[in-house]
Design an enzyme around this catalytic site. Structure first.
Site, PDB file in Angstrom:
ATOM      1  N   CYS A 121       0.957  -1.503   0.153  1.00  0.00           N
ATOM      2  CA  CYS A 121       0.308   0.237   0.151  1.00  0.00           C
ATOM      3  C   CYS A 121       0.820   1.420  -0.036  1.00  0.00           C
ATOM      4  CB  CYS A 121      -1.010   0.032   1.051  1.00  0.00           C
ATOM      5  SG  CYS A 121      -2.039  -0.859   1.131  1.00  0.00           S
ATOM      6  N   HIS A 261      -2.463   7.036   2.615  1.00  0.00           N
ATOM      7  CA  HIS A 261      -2.955   5.962   3.095  1.00  0.00           C
ATOM      8  C   HIS A 261      -4.268   5.512   3.360  1.00  0.00           C
ATOM      9  CE1 HIS A 261      -3.830   1.662   2.173  1.00  0.00           C
ATOM     10  NE2 HIS A 261      -3.777   1.717   3.102  1.00  0.00           N
ATOM     11  N   ASN A 291     -10.287   0.834   0.908  1.00  0.00           N
ATOM     12  CA  ASN A 291      -8.664   0.660   0.938  1.00  0.00           C
ATOM     13  C   ASN A 291      -8.448   0.473  -0.390  1.00  0.00           C
ATOM     14  OD1 ASN A 291      -5.975  -0.232   0.550  1.00  0.00           O
ATOM     15  ND2 ASN A 291      -6.271  -0.374   2.928  1.00  0.00           N
TER      16      ASN A 291
END
Length: 346
Positions: A121, A261, A291
């Site tokens: 990520c 993020h 996400n």
């Protein structure tokens, strides 16, 4: 810990783009498979919806669409690119790099360097820092940096710890020459390999190749220790962000736009408060998209740009963390596109 420090090369984000699949998956749908309710998901994560790629859509398809949007916003064509970097932990296939597929799909022709970055990520911010340095040391003016993931293909949809969090998507930026006083100011990359088992896909690599046995045991699925990740963010990421901004000559209260993020809405609320980001200055996309892995930072940035939230000269902080464990930070002065392209961000 790798530092880029301040740069005098004058590299800025010239345009942004994103691609979110058309199929919207609500909490009722993912919750039914995971054994939880819409209320439970919203209370724990703040997420309401996420997007899911169609069966015939791969990571490269989303990346190509996002890349085209970013190039259009920047006013360039694929032939102008000298570099294409795709950050992903869900590549189309183990080889070749997904960036090669993207380069061909965009019509970048022969000669543009293309490679993948896998920092899970954190990947987009890692790729952004890498591309910035390549451009700063060359005569080639433009690079395309993309974060793209299709996590729906590696999730155990019965696992409530992961299945409710992730969506599919891609976000992209074009890097190029900065105007005076604009562009990337500083960057920092860091890794914490001792904590690598907090996030992983155990099987499918050279240590544990895919087999009937690994499939039967579900070892090809994405796994995450949510509590461990939260502890990592609190103990490691939060103080690192504060130190990074201060070493660049600012405080977190100077930040006009914090683009983190989009791991979990509740975690981001706590992180913003801990590092002292002024209320209303954190940019979110998790509620609608969940996400999206390496795509989450560029997708959120593109959303802010196209909504008109980013003004020329604003101080923008990008912060990502993910499997590895890894952390990537970038600080930049926003450069508005050429006036003829301003309607792209209206």
């Amino acid at each position: 810990m790798a530092r880029s420090g301040r740069t005098s090369a004058g590299i800025a984000i010239l345009g942004t783009g994103s691609c979110l699949p058309s199929h919207v998956v609500g909490n009722d749908e993912v919750g039914a498979a995971a054994g939880v309710t819409d209320e439970w998901i919203r209370r724990k994560t703040g997420i309401r919806n996420r997007r899911r790629a169609k069966p015939d859509e791969a990571t490269s398809d989303l990346a190509i669409a996002a890349g085209r949007a970013a190039m259009e916003a920047a006013g360039i064509v694929a032939a102008d690119l000298s570099l294409i970097v795709v950050a992903t932990s869900t590549p189309d296939q183990p080889q070749p790099p997904t960036a090669s597929v993207v380069a061909d799909g965009l019509g970048a022709g022969h000669g543009a360097a293309a490679f993948d970055v896998n920092a899970v990520c954190s990947g987009f911010v890692f790729a952004l820092n890498a591309a910035q340095h390549v451009l700063a040391g060359s005569d080639s003016p433009y690079a395309l940096v993309i974060g793209a993931d299709v996590y729906s293909r590696i999730l155990d949809h019965a696992d409530r710890r992961t299945a409710i969090l992730f969506g599919d998507g891609a976000g992209a930026v074009v890097l190029g020459p900065a105007r005076p006083g604009r562009g990337v100011l500083a960057g920092r990359l860091a890794g914490f390999g001792a904590e690598r088992d907090l996030i992983e896909v155990p099987a499918g690599g050279s240590r544990l190749p895919a087999s009937a046995e690994t499939l039967a045991e579900g070892l090809h699925y994405f796994t995450m220790n949510g509590r461990g990740v939260r502890d990592f963010v609190n103990a490691t990421v939060a103080p690192a962000i504060t130190a990074f901004v201060e070493e660049a000559g600012f405080t977190t209260r100077d930040v006009d736009h914090f683009v983190p993020h989009q791991a979990n809405g509740r975690m981001l609320e706590d992180l913003s408060a801990t590092i002292g980001i002024v209320d209303g200055h954190t940019r979110f996309s998790y509620e609608d998209f969940g996400n999206t892995g390496a795509a989450s930072v560029p997708v959120t940035l593109d959303r802010a740009a196209r909504s008109g939230e980013l003004d020329d000269g604003d101080l923008v902080l990008l912060a990502a963390f993910g499997g590895g464990m890894a952390m990537g930070l970038s600080l930049l002065r926003w450069q508005r596109p050429h006036p003829s392209l301003s309607t792209m961000y209206a």
